[in-house]
Enzyme design. Structure first.
Site, PDB file in Angstrom:
ATOM      1  N   ARG A 181      22.832   7.101  27.584  1.00  0.00           N
ATOM      2  CA  ARG A 181      23.203   5.832  26.934  1.00  0.00           C
ATOM      3  C   ARG A 181      24.597   5.891  26.311  1.00  0.00           C
ATOM      4  NH1 ARG A 181      18.268   5.183  23.493  1.00  0.00           N
ATOM      5  NH2 ARG A 181      16.588   4.841  24.955  1.00  0.00           N
ATOM      6  N   ARG A 221      25.191   0.423  22.489  1.00  0.00           N
ATOM      7  CA  ARG A 221      25.402  -0.400  21.291  1.00  0.00           C
ATOM      8  C   ARG A 221      26.059   0.316  20.117  1.00  0.00           C
ATOM      9  NH1 ARG A 221      19.483  -2.958  20.702  1.00  0.00           N
ATOM     10  NH2 ARG A 221      18.958  -0.864  21.425  1.00  0.00           N
ATOM     11  N   ARG A 261      29.321  -7.124  25.615  1.00  0.00           N
ATOM     12  CA  ARG A 261      27.986  -7.700  25.806  1.00  0.00           C
ATOM     13  C   ARG A 261      27.938  -9.138  25.282  1.00  0.00           C
ATOM     14  NH1 ARG A 261      21.981  -5.276  24.374  1.00  0.00           N
ATOM     15  NH2 ARG A 261      20.956  -7.280  24.232  1.00  0.00           N
ATOM     16  N   ASP A 295      20.039  -0.819  34.367  1.00  0.00           N
ATOM     17  CA  ASP A 295      18.758  -0.659  33.684  1.00  0.00           C
ATOM     18  C   ASP A 295      17.723  -0.199  34.699  1.00  0.00           C
ATOM     19  OD1 ASP A 295      15.991  -1.925  32.555  1.00  0.00           O
ATOM     20  OD2 ASP A 295      17.378  -1.507  30.926  1.00  0.00           O
ATOM     21  N   TYR A 334       5.720  -0.355  32.950  1.00  0.00           N
ATOM     22  CA  TYR A 334       6.262  -1.677  32.594  1.00  0.00           C
ATOM     23  C   TYR A 334       5.678  -2.771  33.493  1.00  0.00           C
ATOM     24  CZ  TYR A 334       9.726   0.767  29.733  1.00  0.00           C
ATOM     25  OH  TYR A 334      10.330   1.544  28.786  1.00  0.00           O
TER      26      TYR A 334
END
Length: 354
Positions: free
Chosen positions: A27, A31, A40, A77, A154
């Site tokens: 990552r 963020r 973003r 992703d 998921y």
């Protein structure tokens, strides 16, 4: 394609000599970087950012502009694959990823097809091509996908889960159904990773985020078995270059020997496994990637250096180590701490390679 100027990441994965231990962060485009948050915001949403090859390239390169990292990782992703299978991925505010059409029945499983990666996931392949061009050989580019088991959690749950009741219910009650779902997903992931390699990914990583929630028997049958199938189906050479494969099962430290048997080139470790112990167990069969606790980046630079030294010492001298965090960098980490971490790895590891 431009010639690679820094290949120590690829060399380490193939257990070849390097000058210093290479380092990148899971990552690393994320963020914790103010520039990522700005891009973003410009994109409008997380999925809009993923689906815009130019902006995906921009955020992939942002951490390389700040830090002397030894690899770039494609910004995307893991859930792009089930989205391309028609499950309707969306991100609910404060809830994370959700699917409009979860896979719960035999009819749902039968309806799933294997998407053509250049069509249904063309935006990912275009991002790979744009990033490779813009990297201009600075460092290698890592492509990636989720493991079939992790994607299935998921797909069956319809999003994130704490208890995994739906998918484990299927595992215990309808193992035949889950195996069919995993088989289709494994085919989709194999095609997807091969398409990334054809587009320019120079190493690929399979993220098995939820393998560690399984019993040892079920891990082998429902997770590792399908990752091994993917590894066997991957194109391991492109443009005359070897394409290394990294397997990472979070909380998978009990199963390193079985993971090494898949034919992967490297295993990712989280922070719950001692890297020296892992090296003794797998010997020279695979390289190891990891494995500092990401929470150490909340500590001061001196404490970070101390931990880096401890992990380097535990691994010991010689090749075959890619330094990384044991999981993704947290969004509230100060980028200066990440800089201290990367600097410490390069500086303190030089004496391990002589």
């Amino acid at each position: 394609m431009a010639e690679l100027k820094n290949d120590r990441f690829l060399r380490a994965l193939m257990r070849q000599p390097v000058d210093v231990t290479p380092v990148w962060m899971m990552r690393q485009a994320g963020r914790y970087l103010p520039e990522y948050r700005a891009t973003r915001a410009r994109a409008g949403s997380f999925m809009d950012l993923c689906k815009n090859p130019e902006l995906a390239c921009e955020v992939t390169l942002q951490p390389l502009a700040r830090f002397p990292l030894d690899a770039a990782i494609l910004f995307s992703d893991i859930l792009t694959v089930p989205d391309a299978m028609g499950l309707g991925l969306y991100f609910a505010e404060g809830e994370g990823p959700r699917f409009e059409r979860p896979v719960r029945s035999a009819t749902d499983v039968e309806a799933l097809g294997v998407p053509d990666p250049e069509e249904a996931l063309g935006y990912v392949m275009e991002a790979v091509r744009v990033i490779r061009r813009e990297l201009d050989g600075r460092v290698p580019l890592i492509g990636f996908a989720g493991s079939p088991w992790t994607l299935a959690t998921y797909m069956v749950e319809g999003g994130s889960s704490k208890e995994f009741a739906q998918v484990k219910g299927m595992l215990y009650d309808r193992p035949d159904l889950l195996h069919r779902l995993l088989s289709t997903t494994a085919d989709a992931v194999t095609l997807y990773l091969n398409a990334q390699i054809a587009a320019g990914a120079q190493a690929v990583m399979i993220f098995d985020t939820w393998g560690g929630i399984l019993t040892p028997r079920d891990y082998r049958a429902f997770s590792l078995n399908y990752m091994a199938r993917i590894v066997a189906g991957l194109q391991r050479e492109h443009d005359g270059q070897r394409i290394p494969v990294i397997l990472f099962t979070k909380n998978g430290g009990s199963w390193l020997e079985a993971m090494a048997d898949t034919g992967a080139d490297a295993l990712g470790l989280d922070w719950t496994t001692d890297i020296g112990e892992a090296r003794r167990r797998v010997g020279n069969r695979v390289a190891l990637q990891g494995n500092m606790d990401p929470c150490l980046l909340y500590a001061g630079p001196d404490r970070i250096r101390e931990e880096v030294a401890t992990i380097l010492e535990a691994y010991g001298p010689g090749p075959g180590h890619v330094f990384n965090l044991g999981h993704g960098i947290h969004q509230h980490v100060d980028p200066e701490r990440a800089a201290a971490f990367i600097e410490a790895v390069h500086e303190l590891s030089a004496c391990m390679h002589g």
